[in-house]
Design a protein around this motif. Structure first.
Motif, mmCIF file in Angstrom:
data_model
loop_
_atom_site.group_PDB
_atom_site.id
_atom_site.type_symbol
_atom_site.label_atom_id
_atom_site.label_comp_id
_atom_site.label_asym_id
_atom_site.label_seq_id
_atom_site.Cartn_x
_atom_site.Cartn_y
_atom_site.Cartn_z
ATOM 1 N N THR A 1 -66.163 21.246 -0.977
ATOM 2 C CA THR A 1 -67.361 20.340 -1.995
ATOM 3 C C THR A 1 -68.646 20.588 -1.799
ATOM 4 O OG1 THR A 1 -65.381 18.635 -2.434
ATOM 5 C CG2 THR A 1 -67.830 18.095 -2.718
ATOM 6 N N GLU B 1 -78.134 15.860 -11.093
ATOM 7 C CA GLU B 1 -76.796 16.257 -11.177
ATOM 8 C C GLU B 1 -76.086 16.439 -9.709
ATOM 9 O OE1 GLU B 1 -76.474 19.991 -14.723
ATOM 10 O OE2 GLU B 1 -77.115 20.541 -12.623
ATOM 11 N N MET C 1 -75.367 12.578 -9.265
ATOM 12 C CA MET C 1 -74.501 11.861 -9.925
ATOM 13 C C MET C 1 -72.607 12.587 -9.189
ATOM 14 S SD MET C 1 -75.687 12.412 -13.909
ATOM 15 C CE MET C 1 -73.905 12.181 -14.470
ATOM 16 N N PHE C 2 -72.842 14.328 -8.672
ATOM 17 C CA PHE C 2 -72.173 13.953 -7.910
ATOM 18 C C PHE C 2 -71.137 13.858 -6.818
ATOM 19 C CE2 PHE C 2 -69.501 18.246 -7.347
ATOM 20 C CZ PHE C 2 -68.506 18.035 -6.244
ATOM 21 N N ALA D 1 -72.531 10.942 -6.058
ATOM 22 C CA ALA D 1 -71.943 9.368 -6.088
ATOM 23 C C ALA D 1 -70.526 9.211 -6.836
ATOM 24 C CB ALA D 1 -72.732 8.685 -7.387
ATOM 25 N N ASP D 2 -69.979 10.146 -7.634
ATOM 26 C CA ASP D 2 -68.175 10.414 -8.167
ATOM 27 C C ASP D 2 -67.886 9.867 -6.888
ATOM 28 O OD1 ASP D 2 -69.302 9.949 -10.710
ATOM 29 O OD2 ASP D 2 -69.501 12.257 -10.946
ATOM 30 N N ILE D 3 -67.954 11.095 -5.853
ATOM 31 C CA ILE D 3 -67.094 10.948 -4.450
ATOM 32 C C ILE D 3 -67.426 10.575 -4.208
ATOM 33 C CG2 ILE D 3 -66.264 13.901 -4.949
ATOM 34 C CD1 ILE D 3 -68.362 14.627 -3.024
#
Length: 365
Positions: free
Chosen positions: A241, A253, A256-257, A259-261
């Motif tokens: 990851t 970016e 955001m990635f 935060a998504d996980i």
């Protein structure tokens, strides 16, 4: 030479993936450089939010972060202590480092495990045993050299022999040298001369799948239980990851990635900070219009030694240090405001530098 952390582990556990993530500046912080000394040694910037806060207030022409050296060491196999695989090179490379980041596979998947199955406790023990065997050889060799001197009444040799006996007792029980507690400073200096592989501080890094990046998994729990009696930290990182995060172009970016996980900070950033701490390093700052800079020193250093990090003349001709605490600088907003508020301390040669101090040295050579 700068202090170094070595990344070790069995083949195919994710060492190179992690090292490649570390070597990509985008995985750490915006606009900070990465350089390579050798193909397997990276000088990697240490993410430090305090540096950015100082830069916002001072508006310098240049920002220079602290760095830490990470070494990607060849994968170890059973029998390394006897020269199997790249064993001799592997062990020599570890001996040259100051701390160990031990990467352990804690994920299932298609990547073939060198021993056919995923078992983090077994994998840890394979490397532990190889290093312990080598340390036992070192200890027994030193014992044979000092034993006669000790028996002849040499007090220093007797002291060293007694210490070696303690380490031999631990090693023959399958324990690492770091489990032996040495509180006396003089004894500690003698022990450091042994250059024992398992005496180095260690961070266990669990390489997990993305779903386990936040809370870990059963493999991590088993490993954490197995190291409960060691003086060691454990960190959970999803290397695959992290490699995807490193490919993103902008800081926004990447955030955001994360935060998504469910992560507030990348695993790579946490790893770099952990490596810095593992090496017993701290940071002080200098701040001016020309540059805001983070300087690395060994925890517990006094002001003259910290000054010597900038230049040896600063240490030789040290007169005093003007010190502003980080929180005071941020609340006041500038050096001038700190001076007006009486927030600048004048410290002498015995001052022990604190992490985050903003310092200005007076010296005369």
């Amino acid at each position: 030479m700068a202090l170094q952390c070595g990344i070790v582990g069995l083949p195919n556990v994710g060492k190179s993936t992690l090292f490649n993530c570390l070597s990509n500046a985008k995985a750490q912080a915006a606009n900070f450089p990465f350089c390579t000394i050798e193909p397997n040694v990276g000088v990697i910037t240490v993410p430090d939010e305090r540096l950015n806060k100082l830069a916002e207030l001072v508006n310098p022409r240049q920002i220079i972060p602290a760095t830490v050296e990470i070494v990607d060491i060849a994968g170890l196999v059973k029998g390394a202590s006897k020269g199997e695989g790249l064993g001799n090179k592997f062990l020599a490379n570890i001996r040259e480092t100051d701390a160990i980041i031990h990467v352990i596979r804690c994920f299932d998947g298609e990547v073939t495990h060198v021993d056919g199955s995923v078992n983090p406790v077994r994998d840890k023990e394979i490397i532990d045993v190889e290093l312990q065997i080598k340390d036992l050889e070192t200890v027994e060799s030193r014992m044979s050299k000092v034993q006669k001197q000790a028996q002849a009444g040499d007090k220093q040799a007797k002291r060293m022999y007694d210490l070696l006996c303690k380490y031999k007792d631990a090693l023959v029980q399958g324990k690492s040298a770091r489990t032996v507690k040495i509180d006396n400073k003089e004894d500690r200096k003698l022990v450091d001369e042994f250059f024992l592989l398992t005496d180095k501080p260690v961070l266990y890094l669990c390489n997990v799948d993305e779903a386990s990046a936040v809370e870990g998994n059963a493999y991590v729990d088993r490993l954490r239980e197995s190291i409960a009696d060691e003086d060691a930290e454990l960190l959970v990182v999803a290397a695959k990851t992290e490699s995807e995060i490193a490919e993103l172009d902008t800081f926004e970016e990447r955030q955001m990635f994360l935060a998504d996980i469910g992560l507030a900070e990348s695993g790579v950033s946490r790893l770099i900070k952990a490596a810095y701490k593992l090496l017993n390093l701290e940071t002080y700052f200098t701040a001016g219009e020309k540059e805001v800079r983070a300087w690395t020193y060994v925890k517990g250093a006094k002001a003259p030694q910290a000054a010597g990090v900038i230049h040896s003349d600063f240490e030789k001709g040290f007169i005093r240090a003007e010190v502003i605490k980080f929180d005071d600088f941020i609340s006041c907003g500038s050096e001038a405001a700190c001076r007006d508020a009486g927030k600048i301390g004048v410290e002498g040669k015995e001052y022990i530098v604190a992490d985050g101090d903003i310092m200005h040295f007076r010296f005369n050579v």
